[in-house]
Design a protein around this motif. Structure first.
Motif, PDB file in Angstrom:
ATOM      1  N   VAL A 206      32.726  36.944  46.434  1.00  0.00           N
ATOM      2  CA  VAL A 206      34.149  37.031  46.085  1.00  0.00           C
ATOM      3  C   VAL A 206      34.521  35.878  45.152  1.00  0.00           C
ATOM      4  O   VAL A 206      35.235  36.066  44.162  1.00  0.00           O
ATOM      5  CB  VAL A 206      35.028  37.039  47.352  1.00  0.00           C
ATOM      6  CG1 VAL A 206      36.502  36.901  47.002  1.00  0.00           C
ATOM      7  CG2 VAL A 206      34.788  38.315  48.159  1.00  0.00           C
ATOM      8  N   LEU A 207      34.026  34.687  45.452  1.00  0.00           N
ATOM      9  CA  LEU A 207      34.299  33.523  44.603  1.00  0.00           C
ATOM     10  C   LEU A 207      33.778  33.750  43.184  1.00  0.00           C
ATOM     11  O   LEU A 207      34.444  33.388  42.208  1.00  0.00           O
ATOM     12  CB  LEU A 207      33.686  32.259  45.209  1.00  0.00           C
ATOM     13  CG  LEU A 207      33.908  30.954  44.454  1.00  0.00           C
ATOM     14  CD1 LEU A 207      35.396  30.628  44.344  1.00  0.00           C
ATOM     15  CD2 LEU A 207      33.173  29.811  45.143  1.00  0.00           C
TER      16      LEU A 207
ATOM     17  N   ILE B 268      38.392  43.082  42.445  1.00  0.00           N
ATOM     18  CA  ILE B 268      37.257  42.568  43.217  1.00  0.00           C
ATOM     19  C   ILE B 268      36.867  43.578  44.284  1.00  0.00           C
ATOM     20  O   ILE B 268      35.676  43.853  44.499  1.00  0.00           O
ATOM     21  CB  ILE B 268      37.590  41.189  43.844  1.00  0.00           C
ATOM     22  CG1 ILE B 268      37.812  40.146  42.748  1.00  0.00           C
ATOM     23  CG2 ILE B 268      36.465  40.742  44.773  1.00  0.00           C
ATOM     24  CD1 ILE B 268      38.369  38.830  43.252  1.00  0.00           C
ATOM     25  N   GLY B 269      37.854  44.133  44.970  1.00  0.00           N
ATOM     26  CA  GLY B 269      37.596  45.128  46.006  1.00  0.00           C
ATOM     27  C   GLY B 269      36.859  46.340  45.456  1.00  0.00           C
ATOM     28  O   GLY B 269      35.929  46.862  46.090  1.00  0.00           O
TER      29      GLY B 269
ATOM     30  N   SER C 242      37.944  46.740  50.912  1.00  0.00           N
ATOM     31  CA  SER C 242      39.390  46.957  50.814  1.00  0.00           C
ATOM     32  C   SER C 242      40.062  45.704  50.263  1.00  0.00           C
ATOM     33  O   SER C 242      39.526  44.594  50.347  1.00  0.00           O
ATOM     34  CB  SER C 242      39.968  47.307  52.183  1.00  0.00           C
ATOM     35  OG  SER C 242      39.933  46.177  53.018  1.00  0.00           O
ATOM     36  N   GLU C 243      41.248  45.890  49.732  1.00  0.00           N
ATOM     37  CA  GLU C 243      42.000  44.774  49.163  1.00  0.00           C
ATOM     38  C   GLU C 243      42.354  43.746  50.233  1.00  0.00           C
ATOM     39  O   GLU C 243      42.328  42.536  49.977  1.00  0.00           O
ATOM     40  CB  GLU C 243      43.261  45.296  48.476  1.00  0.00           C
ATOM     41  CG  GLU C 243      43.951  44.272  47.618  1.00  0.00           C
ATOM     42  CD  GLU C 243      45.106  44.856  46.822  1.00  0.00           C
ATOM     43  OE1 GLU C 243      45.885  44.038  46.292  1.00  0.00           O
ATOM     44  OE2 GLU C 243      45.234  46.090  46.723  1.00  0.00           O
ATOM     45  N   SER C 244      42.651  44.209  51.449  1.00  0.00           N
ATOM     46  CA  SER C 244      42.990  43.267  52.523  1.00  0.00           C
ATOM     47  C   SER C 244      41.778  42.419  52.928  1.00  0.00           C
ATOM     48  O   SER C 244      41.916  41.234  53.257  1.00  0.00           O
ATOM     49  CB  SER C 244      43.550  44.009  53.739  1.00  0.00           C
ATOM     50  OG  SER C 244      42.583  44.886  54.267  1.00  0.00           O
ATOM     51  N   THR C 245      40.577  42.998  52.866  1.00  0.00           N
ATOM     52  CA  THR C 245      39.359  42.224  53.156  1.00  0.00           C
ATOM     53  C   THR C 245      39.165  41.148  52.098  1.00  0.00           C
ATOM     54  O   THR C 245      38.806  40.008  52.423  1.00  0.00           O
ATOM     55  CB  THR C 245      38.130  43.155  53.205  1.00  0.00           C
ATOM     56  OG1 THR C 245      38.360  44.178  54.174  1.00  0.00           O
ATOM     57  CG2 THR C 245      36.866  42.390  53.545  1.00  0.00           C
ATOM     58  N   ILE C 246      39.419  41.501  50.851  1.00  0.00           N
ATOM     59  CA  ILE C 246      39.298  40.527  49.762  1.00  0.00           C
ATOM     60  C   ILE C 246      40.313  39.413  49.955  1.00  0.00           C
ATOM     61  O   ILE C 246      39.986  38.226  49.786  1.00  0.00           O
ATOM     62  CB  ILE C 246      39.480  41.211  48.389  1.00  0.00           C
ATOM     63  CG1 ILE C 246      38.411  42.276  48.160  1.00  0.00           C
ATOM     64  CG2 ILE C 246      39.479  40.183  47.267  1.00  0.00           C
ATOM     65  CD1 ILE C 246      36.988  41.761  48.205  1.00  0.00           C
TER      66      ILE C 246
END
Length: 138
Positions: free
Chosen positions: A83-84, A96-97, A103-107
């Motif tokens: 992610v970084l 990124i998701g 999912s966007e919330s995980t990101i």
């Protein structure tokens, strides 16, 4: 820094001397204007080549290696590191998701964990700190 100032000061002095000599030669009628312009062009070409070689030598210091031990000490997981890497590219959470198939919330969770682990408040600060710690290359 002192060496750079010295080099550029020397170049300026050399140019001033060249201009004064060319002015004297032109006024006395010993030199054609074309030769004067050619001499100045050659001098600037040589200066440009010198500065370019010096700049290339500084850039060829070698690639920056990622410090995996620091990454481990900070407690950054493999997924957070991925992610970084995407954050460094300037991608949004949604982008990124999509790339990492999350999912966007995980990101958002991974990004907030990264901010805490790097002890920063913003994504830009996280990027800067990651580069300072040599856990992220450009």
């Amino acid at each position: 820094m002192k060496k750079t100032i010295f080099v550029f000061s020397s170049l300026i002095i050399a140019l001033l001397v060249l201009f004064k000599l060319s002015e004297y030669s032109y006024l006395s009628g010993n030199l054609n204007i074309e030769l004067l312009i050619s001499a100045i062009a050659i001098l600037f070409f040589i200066i440009g080549v010198y500065i370019n070689k010096k700049g290339l030598a500084e850039k060829e210091s070698g690639p920056i290696e990622v410090d995996w031990k620091k990454l481990e000490n900070l407690g950054i997981s493999k997924r957070e590191y991925e992610v970084l890497q995407q954050v460094v590219k300037g991608l949004s959470n949604k982008e990124i998701g999509e790339r990492l198939h999350l999912s966007e919330s995980t990101i958002k969770t991974h990004v907030s964990n990264l901010l805490v682990k790097l002890d920063v408040k913003r994504r830009t600060q996280a990027i800067q700190k990651a580069k300072e710690l040599k856990i992220m290359v450009e």
